[in-house]
Design an enzyme around this catalytic site. Structure first.
Site: not given
Length: 275
Positions: A55-56, A94, A122, A124, A191
């Site tokens: 999602d960067s 993501d 993925k 978070e 991270e």
């Protein structure tokens, strides 16, 4: 897994079993972000085992100031593009902000990403994700849990800051890691945590770990492609190295990254954090 030519092109599909065996064999796992077919193809040629559709893309593709505006539709679009350019790499995708706030919602959106071409999704978050991860795992969807600095929570953290520096914070990360593995997480991504904590966590869990700003002890490394090619908006994180130097082209930059991760020369001490 690699051919004998200098390009180290992957000769067969990388699977979750491949990555687990790499951890057992202590062979470093390489991962880069990609958002389209063309760069994905070059990464396959260079021998990058895992590709993260991150999602960067909100920041490096869309020009947003965070990952929060990215939608699940955006993620599906770019995952499908990456899939079309992929031959043998393992694709992680993501789940976007608020696309997995409830387990059933997460299942619906994870299914969309898998149908678009992802091999794994993925998410978070910490132990609160356990029920969601358990549901996805029971439905046959592999999960990577992202811990430490989680960019979707940047406003709660008050910025992009190193996590796990205190003993209490480190202990919490360890407990969350164990909780999420018990729930069914197949990979853990850390991270911006201290280098020695990266070692502690990697040694403590049976699943592969991938780090970004987590030191050299994790089972694998990931970087945002634009960062490692020196394409950024003026800020280069401490954990980044520009591989597009010394007259290299893009393919050579990806190959250099793979080699340095495998040789454990990247990341170096200068790319890590202390407690």
């Amino acid at each position: 897994m690699y051919s004998d030519n200098s390009q180290r092109k992957l000769t067969k599909a990388v699977t979750l079993s491949t990555l687990k065996k790499m951890k057992a064999d202590k062979e470093k796992i390489t991962c880069l972000t990609s958002y389209d077919a063309s760069f994905t193809n070059v990464m396959n040629v260079a021998g990058v085992e895992t590709i993260l559709v991150g999602d960067s893309l909100g920041m490096v593709i869309q020009g947003q100031d965070s990952t929060l505006p990215v939608t699940i539709e955006d993620m599906c679009y770019h995952t499908a593009a990456v899939k079309r350019g992929n031959t043998n790499a393992f694709i992680l995708a993501d789940m976007s902000f608020m696309s997995y706030s409830k387990p059933e919602q997460a299942l619906d959106n994870a299914a969309k990403l898998m149908q678009a071409g992802a091999n794994m999704v993925k998410l978070e978050g910490g132990s609160w994700l356990a029920d969601t991860i358990k549901l996805l795992s029971q439905r046959g969807i592999p999960v990577c849990a992202h811990l430490g600095l989680t960019p979707q929570s940047v406003h709660k953290f008050g910025g992009y800051k190193v996590q796990g520096k205190s003993q209490d914070a480190a202990d919490l990360l360890l407990q969350e890691s164990l909780d999420l593995v018990a729930a069914g997480a197949d990979i853990l991504l850390y991270e911006c945590i201290p280098t020695e904590l990266g070692k502690t966590l990697t040694d403590a869990v049976p699943v592969p770990t991938i780090g970004i700003g987590a030191g050299h002890h994790t089972d694998g490394q990931v970087l945002v492609m634009h960062d490692m090619l020196g394409i950024n908006l003026g800020h280069t994180p401490k954990f980044v190295k520009n591989f597009l130097t010394e007259g290299r082209n893009v393919t050579e930059a990806f190959e250099a990254y793979v080699k340095e991760v495998k040789d454990m020369t990247f990341p170096g001490p200068e790319h890590g954090f202390k407690s």
